[in-house]
Design a protein around this motif. Structure first.
Motif, PDB file in Angstrom:
ATOM      1  N   LEU A  48       0.834  -1.158   0.156  1.00  0.00           N
ATOM      2  CA  LEU A  48       0.060   0.001  -0.112  1.00  0.00           C
ATOM      3  C   LEU A  48       0.705   1.257  -0.154  1.00  0.00           C
ATOM      4  O   LEU A  48       0.524   2.312  -0.656  1.00  0.00           O
ATOM      5  CB  LEU A  48      -1.090  -0.100   1.217  1.00  0.00           C
ATOM      6  CG  LEU A  48      -1.780   1.271   1.493  1.00  0.00           C
ATOM      7  CD1 LEU A  48      -3.187   1.058   0.318  1.00  0.00           C
ATOM      8  CD2 LEU A  48      -2.406   1.100   2.858  1.00  0.00           C
ATOM      9  N   ASN A  49       1.964   1.064   0.474  1.00  0.00           N
ATOM     10  CA  ASN A  49       3.113   2.458   0.867  1.00  0.00           C
ATOM     11  C   ASN A  49       4.106   2.406  -0.158  1.00  0.00           C
ATOM     12  O   ASN A  49       4.865   3.136  -0.026  1.00  0.00           O
ATOM     13  CB  ASN A  49       3.442   2.393   2.069  1.00  0.00           C
ATOM     14  CG  ASN A  49       2.273   2.671   3.201  1.00  0.00           C
ATOM     15  OD1 ASN A  49       2.001   4.011   3.407  1.00  0.00           O
ATOM     16  ND2 ASN A  49       1.848   1.867   4.164  1.00  0.00           N
ATOM     17  N   GLY A  50       4.259   1.327  -1.092  1.00  0.00           N
ATOM     18  CA  GLY A  50       5.279   1.259  -2.023  1.00  0.00           C
ATOM     19  C   GLY A  50       6.565   1.038  -1.684  1.00  0.00           C
ATOM     20  O   GLY A  50       7.579   1.592  -1.856  1.00  0.00           O
ATOM     21  N   VAL A  51       6.654   0.331  -0.167  1.00  0.00           N
ATOM     22  CA  VAL A  51       8.029   0.306   0.362  1.00  0.00           C
ATOM     23  C   VAL A  51       8.091  -1.385   0.399  1.00  0.00           C
ATOM     24  O   VAL A  51       7.347  -2.138   0.327  1.00  0.00           O
ATOM     25  CB  VAL A  51       8.082   0.553   1.764  1.00  0.00           C
ATOM     26  CG1 VAL A  51       8.228   2.251   1.866  1.00  0.00           C
ATOM     27  CG2 VAL A  51       7.144   0.111   2.675  1.00  0.00           C
ATOM     28  N   ALA A  52       9.532  -1.706   0.467  1.00  0.00           N
ATOM     29  CA  ALA A  52       9.785  -3.046   0.442  1.00  0.00           C
ATOM     30  C   ALA A  52      10.505  -3.413   2.021  1.00  0.00           C
ATOM     31  O   ALA A  52      11.443  -2.777   2.587  1.00  0.00           O
ATOM     32  CB  ALA A  52      11.183  -3.556  -0.491  1.00  0.00           C
ATOM     33  N   ILE A  53      10.180  -4.355   2.434  1.00  0.00           N
ATOM     34  CA  ILE A  53      10.546  -4.823   3.912  1.00  0.00           C
ATOM     35  C   ILE A  53      10.678  -6.275   3.820  1.00  0.00           C
ATOM     36  O   ILE A  53       9.912  -7.105   3.457  1.00  0.00           O
ATOM     37  CB  ILE A  53       9.356  -4.664   5.079  1.00  0.00           C
ATOM     38  CG1 ILE A  53       9.438  -3.017   4.942  1.00  0.00           C
ATOM     39  CG2 ILE A  53       9.870  -5.008   6.449  1.00  0.00           C
ATOM     40  CD1 ILE A  53       8.032  -2.681   5.711  1.00  0.00           C
ATOM     41  N   LYS A  54      12.100  -6.704   4.326  1.00  0.00           N
ATOM     42  CA  LYS A  54      12.438  -7.982   4.540  1.00  0.00           C
ATOM     43  C   LYS A  54      11.909  -8.649   5.534  1.00  0.00           C
ATOM     44  O   LYS A  54      11.598  -7.984   6.914  1.00  0.00           O
ATOM     45  CB  LYS A  54      14.082  -8.236   4.728  1.00  0.00           C
ATOM     46  CG  LYS A  54      14.672  -8.278   3.222  1.00  0.00           C
ATOM     47  CD  LYS A  54      16.242  -8.435   3.696  1.00  0.00           C
ATOM     48  CE  LYS A  54      17.077  -8.113   2.513  1.00  0.00           C
ATOM     49  NZ  LYS A  54      18.225  -7.935   2.901  1.00  0.00           N
ATOM     50  N   THR A  55      11.262  -9.869   5.725  1.00  0.00           N
ATOM     51  CA  THR A  55      10.897 -10.575   6.995  1.00  0.00           C
ATOM     52  C   THR A  55      11.509 -11.620   7.426  1.00  0.00           C
ATOM     53  O   THR A  55      12.006 -12.645   6.448  1.00  0.00           O
ATOM     54  CB  THR A  55       9.052 -10.891   6.779  1.00  0.00           C
ATOM     55  OG1 THR A  55       9.321 -11.568   5.591  1.00  0.00           O
ATOM     56  CG2 THR A  55       8.368  -9.572   6.542  1.00  0.00           C
TER      57      THR A  55
END
Ligand SMILES: C[S@@+](CC[C@H](N)C(=O)[O-])C[C@H]1O[C@@H](n2cnc3c(N)ncnc32)[C@H](O)[C@@H]1O
Length: 143
Positions: free
Chosen positions: A106-113
């Protein structure tokens, strides 16, 4: 100066520069049919807004590598990724990541999990981060 912020989707709200889904949103309702977080990662917790406020007034060094422990649905992770940092969300409960992913998109960010308990993180793992944050973690033992 007044500013008009058009929501990117229905049933979203704006906070500290990012958008999050409300409980009423179709995205969250659909995910709740398939995922059942069982370690309190079942909503956005208010401590995440406290962290956003803190880092708004006390910005981190640019492009910090950040570990968000007990990331849950990812509000803090998304805020920090939106500020240009490289964020990894760690959570003991695999069921939270779908909620984090949909809100990162939704925010156009990439986050590793990364699924796992904080106690499972070794020195070598932790040495990859400049900053470790966490809000309302509760610290469940690894199942
Ligand atoms: C109360 S929620 C807070 C979620 C998020 N930080 C927020 O502010 O919205 C606690 C989160 O910590 C996770 N958690 C609990 N014990 C943990 C542990 N030992 N290691 C990693 N994550 C843990 C839970 O699965 C849950 O997602």
């Amino acid at each position: 100066m007044p500013e008009l912020l058009a929501p990117p989707a229905k049933n979203t709200f704006h906070t500290y520069g990012i958008w999050l889904y409300t409980e009423k949103s179709r995205a969250i309702k659909n995910l709740k049919k398939e995922h059942n977080p069982s370690v309190h990662g079942d909503k956005h917790w208010d401590s995440s807004y406290l962290l956003m406020d803190y880092f708004t007034h006390n910005p981190l060094k640019k492009k910090s590598r950040i570990l968000d422990v007990g990331c849950g649905w990812g509000p803090t992770s998304i805020y920090l990724a939106n500020a240009g940092h490289a964020v990894t969300g760690l959570d003991v409960d695999d069921h939270v990541f779908a909620f984090l992913d949909v809100q990162a998109e939704l925010n156009g960010v990439a986050i590793k999990t990364r699924q796992g308990a904080m106690a499972s993180m070794k020195k070598a793992d932790l040495s990859k981060f400049d900053v470790i944050v966490g809000g309302d973690i509760c610290f469940w033992r690894a199942p």
